[in-house]
Scaffold this active site. Structure first.
Site, PDB file in Angstrom:
ATOM      1  N   LYS A 126      47.322  22.997  29.080  1.00 32.40           N
ATOM      2  CA  LYS A 126      48.714  22.563  29.267  1.00 32.40           C
ATOM      3  C   LYS A 126      49.345  23.165  30.531  1.00 32.40           C
ATOM      4  O   LYS A 126      48.809  24.111  31.126  1.00 32.40           O
ATOM      5  CB  LYS A 126      49.514  22.932  28.030  1.00 32.40           C
ATOM      6  CG  LYS A 126      49.078  22.157  26.786  1.00 32.40           C
ATOM      7  CD  LYS A 126      50.023  22.446  25.629  1.00 32.40           C
ATOM      8  CE  LYS A 126      49.633  21.652  24.404  1.00 32.40           C
ATOM      9  NZ  LYS A 126      50.601  21.866  23.310  1.00 32.40           N
TER      10      LYS A 126
ATOM     11  N   TYR B   5      52.499  11.944  22.618  1.00 34.98           N
ATOM     12  CA  TYR B   5      53.071  12.666  21.482  1.00 34.98           C
ATOM     13  C   TYR B   5      53.955  11.773  20.604  1.00 34.98           C
ATOM     14  O   TYR B   5      54.815  12.287  19.881  1.00 34.98           O
ATOM     15  CB  TYR B   5      53.863  13.882  21.981  1.00 34.98           C
ATOM     16  CG  TYR B   5      52.992  15.069  22.336  1.00 34.98           C
ATOM     17  CD1 TYR B   5      52.146  15.651  21.398  1.00 34.98           C
ATOM     18  CD2 TYR B   5      53.031  15.632  23.610  1.00 34.98           C
ATOM     19  CE1 TYR B   5      51.348  16.745  21.706  1.00 34.98           C
ATOM     20  CE2 TYR B   5      52.227  16.734  23.939  1.00 34.98           C
ATOM     21  CZ  TYR B   5      51.399  17.288  22.974  1.00 34.98           C
ATOM     22  OH  TYR B   5      50.617  18.375  23.277  1.00 34.98           O
TER      23      TYR B   5
ATOM     24  N   PHE C  73      61.869  18.971  18.272  1.00 35.66           N
ATOM     25  CA  PHE C  73      61.362  19.550  19.528  1.00 35.66           C
ATOM     26  C   PHE C  73      60.784  18.506  20.480  1.00 35.66           C
ATOM     27  O   PHE C  73      60.304  18.846  21.552  1.00 35.66           O
ATOM     28  CB  PHE C  73      60.310  20.631  19.216  1.00 35.66           C
ATOM     29  CG  PHE C  73      59.123  20.166  18.398  1.00 35.66           C
ATOM     30  CD1 PHE C  73      58.071  19.455  18.972  1.00 35.66           C
ATOM     31  CD2 PHE C  73      59.058  20.439  17.042  1.00 35.66           C
ATOM     32  CE1 PHE C  73      56.987  19.035  18.223  1.00 35.66           C
ATOM     33  CE2 PHE C  73      57.964  20.016  16.266  1.00 35.66           C
ATOM     34  CZ  PHE C  73      56.934  19.310  16.877  1.00 35.66           C
TER      35      PHE C  73
ATOM     36  N   ARG D 161      39.560  23.811  16.823  1.00 35.44           N
ATOM     37  CA  ARG D 161      40.845  24.315  16.304  1.00 35.44           C
ATOM     38  C   ARG D 161      40.735  25.792  15.924  1.00 35.44           C
ATOM     39  O   ARG D 161      41.688  26.551  16.074  1.00 35.44           O
ATOM     40  CB  ARG D 161      41.337  23.443  15.158  1.00 35.44           C
ATOM     41  CG  ARG D 161      41.845  22.101  15.693  1.00 35.44           C
ATOM     42  CD  ARG D 161      42.221  21.144  14.603  1.00 35.44           C
ATOM     43  NE  ARG D 161      43.484  21.445  13.951  1.00 35.44           N
ATOM     44  CZ  ARG D 161      44.679  21.148  14.437  1.00 35.44           C
ATOM     45  NH1 ARG D 161      44.809  20.578  15.622  1.00 35.44           N
ATOM     46  NH2 ARG D 161      45.782  21.418  13.772  1.00 35.44           N
TER      47      ARG D 161
ATOM     48  N   THR E 153      48.984  27.002  16.131  1.00 38.05           N
ATOM     49  CA  THR E 153      49.915  26.398  17.085  1.00 38.05           C
ATOM     50  C   THR E 153      50.865  27.450  17.672  1.00 38.05           C
ATOM     51  O   THR E 153      51.129  27.467  18.871  1.00 38.05           O
ATOM     52  CB  THR E 153      50.752  25.296  16.382  1.00 38.05           C
ATOM     53  OG1 THR E 153      49.853  24.359  15.807  1.00 38.05           O
ATOM     54  CG2 THR E 153      51.682  24.598  17.345  1.00 38.05           C
TER      55      THR E 153
ATOM     56  N   ARG F  61      44.832  30.646  22.243  1.00 36.00           N
ATOM     57  CA  ARG F  61      46.307  30.744  22.236  1.00 36.00           C
ATOM     58  C   ARG F  61      46.771  32.195  22.146  1.00 36.00           C
ATOM     59  O   ARG F  61      47.775  32.560  22.766  1.00 36.00           O
ATOM     60  CB  ARG F  61      46.872  29.892  21.098  1.00 36.00           C
ATOM     61  CG  ARG F  61      46.839  28.400  21.443  1.00 36.00           C
ATOM     62  CD  ARG F  61      47.235  27.567  20.277  1.00 36.00           C
ATOM     63  NE  ARG F  61      47.409  26.161  20.613  1.00 36.00           N
ATOM     64  CZ  ARG F  61      47.270  25.176  19.737  1.00 36.00           C
ATOM     65  NH1 ARG F  61      46.972  25.450  18.487  1.00 36.00           N
ATOM     66  NH2 ARG F  61      47.444  23.924  20.119  1.00 36.00           N
TER      67      ARG F  61
ATOM     68  N   ASN G  51      52.015  26.436  24.529  1.00 37.14           N
ATOM     69  CA  ASN G  51      50.951  27.118  23.784  1.00 37.14           C
ATOM     70  C   ASN G  51      49.560  26.929  24.395  1.00 37.14           C
ATOM     71  O   ASN G  51      48.560  26.930  23.697  1.00 37.14           O
ATOM     72  CB  ASN G  51      50.996  26.740  22.299  1.00 37.14           C
ATOM     73  CG  ASN G  51      50.742  25.273  22.059  1.00 37.14           C
ATOM     74  OD1 ASN G  51      50.650  24.498  22.996  1.00 37.14           O
ATOM     75  ND2 ASN G  51      50.625  24.882  20.802  1.00 37.14           N
TER      76      ASN G  51
ATOM     77  N   HIS H  10      46.030  22.052  23.882  1.00 39.22           N
ATOM     78  CA  HIS H  10      46.107  21.111  22.764  1.00 39.22           C
ATOM     79  C   HIS H  10      44.694  20.928  22.217  1.00 39.22           C
ATOM     80  O   HIS H  10      43.726  20.966  22.991  1.00 39.22           O
ATOM     81  CB  HIS H  10      46.636  19.756  23.254  1.00 39.22           C
ATOM     82  CG  HIS H  10      46.451  18.649  22.273  1.00 39.22           C
ATOM     83  ND1 HIS H  10      47.263  18.492  21.178  1.00 39.22           N
ATOM     84  CD2 HIS H  10      45.511  17.664  22.194  1.00 39.22           C
ATOM     85  CE1 HIS H  10      46.845  17.447  20.483  1.00 39.22           C
ATOM     86  NE2 HIS H  10      45.781  16.928  21.078  1.00 39.22           N
TER      87      HIS H  10
ATOM     88  N   GLU I  44      42.930   9.925  21.482  1.00 38.21           N
ATOM     89  CA  GLU I  44      43.508  10.728  22.561  1.00 38.21           C
ATOM     90  C   GLU I  44      42.607  10.726  23.803  1.00 38.21           C
ATOM     91  O   GLU I  44      43.101  10.655  24.930  1.00 38.21           O
ATOM     92  CB  GLU I  44      43.758  12.158  22.055  1.00 38.21           C
ATOM     93  CG  GLU I  44      44.857  12.216  21.008  1.00 38.21           C
ATOM     94  CD  GLU I  44      44.991  13.573  20.318  1.00 38.21           C
ATOM     95  OE1 GLU I  44      45.857  13.701  19.445  1.00 38.21           O
ATOM     96  OE2 GLU I  44      44.227  14.510  20.659  1.00 38.21           O
TER      97      GLU I  44
HETATM   98  P1  CMP Z   1      49.954  20.509  20.158  1.00 37.70           P
HETATM   99  O1  CMP Z   1      48.753  21.018  19.451  1.00 37.70           O
HETATM  100  O2  CMP Z   1      49.745  19.918  21.505  1.00 37.70           O
HETATM  101  O3  CMP Z   1      50.696  19.426  19.226  1.00 37.70           O
HETATM  102  C1  CMP Z   1      52.093  19.185  19.265  1.00 37.70           C
HETATM  103  C2  CMP Z   1      52.810  20.172  20.111  1.00 37.70           C
HETATM  104  O4  CMP Z   1      54.186  20.287  19.841  1.00 37.70           O
HETATM  105  C3  CMP Z   1      52.276  21.572  19.843  1.00 37.70           C
HETATM  106  O5  CMP Z   1      50.976  21.713  20.314  1.00 37.70           O
HETATM  107  C4  CMP Z   1      53.329  22.425  20.505  1.00 37.70           C
HETATM  108  O6  CMP Z   1      53.203  22.436  21.921  1.00 37.70           O
HETATM  109  C5  CMP Z   1      54.579  21.627  20.134  1.00 37.70           C
HETATM  110  N1  CMP Z   1      55.242  22.168  18.928  1.00 37.70           N
HETATM  111  C6  CMP Z   1      54.784  22.145  17.679  1.00 37.70           C
HETATM  112  N2  CMP Z   1      55.676  22.716  16.832  1.00 37.70           N
HETATM  113  C7  CMP Z   1      56.704  23.093  17.602  1.00 37.70           C
HETATM  114  C8  CMP Z   1      57.942  23.732  17.328  1.00 37.70           C
HETATM  115  N3  CMP Z   1      58.292  24.102  16.070  1.00 37.70           N
HETATM  116  N4  CMP Z   1      58.782  23.972  18.351  1.00 37.70           N
HETATM  117  C9  CMP Z   1      58.445  23.591  19.614  1.00 37.70           C
HETATM  118  N5  CMP Z   1      57.276  22.968  19.943  1.00 37.70           N
HETATM  119  C10 CMP Z   1      56.423  22.735  18.941  1.00 37.70           C
END
Ligand code: CMP
Length: 141
Positions: free
Chosen positions: A11, A51, A59, A87, A93, A104, A114, A117, A128
């Site tokens: 990212k 997304y 968010f 994962r 996450t 992460r 984070n 992905h 994807e």
């Molecule tokens: P990702 O695995 O790319 O999938 C969805 C993304 O949304 C996640 O990683 C984070 O970057 C973001 N995300 C998920 N939960 C939250 C949250 N509670 N607040 C802000 N961003 C979030």
């Protein structure tokens, strides 16, 4: 049977902080073969489409704006049981909840920024991967 393809994005925070090379090496050392890779700066439309499943989440707007804040690196990765294994490799996450040694935990800044992905199912991995690599016909899982 679990598939052998997953999809990842290194990212914008990780690319901007100079961590892309180390993260890619971490992934390769864990046994993943890089099947496709590109460096792109996503448009708002691309990030919203990617997304879309999260569009009702509070968010969503910030997530889209963050994903367009700089270049990122979409990747198609191959290994047995790719989705679940990846994962585990990247961790939770929220980096505050990620296990020691996960990508992460090592490189992420926040639950939003984070670092990486990772797809959450075989079906999403293929969808994807095709979103960013439509030209790659052999991405079939
Ligand atoms: P990702 O695995 O790319 O999938 C969805 C993304 O949304 C996640 O990683 C984070 O970057 C973001 N995300 C998920 N939960 C939250 C949250 N509670 N607040 C802000 N961003 C979030």
């Amino acid at each position: 049977m679990a598939g052998n393809i997953t999809f990842s994005i290194i990212k914008p925070d990780a690319v901007a902080n100079g961590h892309a090379g180390k993260i890619l090496d971490h992934i390769i050392q864990a046994g993943y073969k890089v099947r496709a890779l590109r460096l792109i700066h996503m448009t708002q439309g691309m990030a919203e489409g990617f997304y879309a499943v999260h569009r009702e989440r509070p968010f969503f707007k910030d997530l889209v704006s963050y994903m367009c804040s700089g270049p990122c690196m979409p990747l198609v990765l191959e290994k047995a049981d790719a989705v679940a294994g990846f994962r585990t490799l990247i961790g939770a996450t929220d980096p505050a909840k990620a296990d020691e040694g996960t990508i992460r935990k090592l490189y992420a800044q926040s639950i939003e920024a984070n670092a990486v992905h990772g797809s959450d199912s075989d079906e999403n991995a293929l969808r994807e991967a095709r979103y960013f690599f439509a030209e790659i016909e052999e991405v079939r899982g």
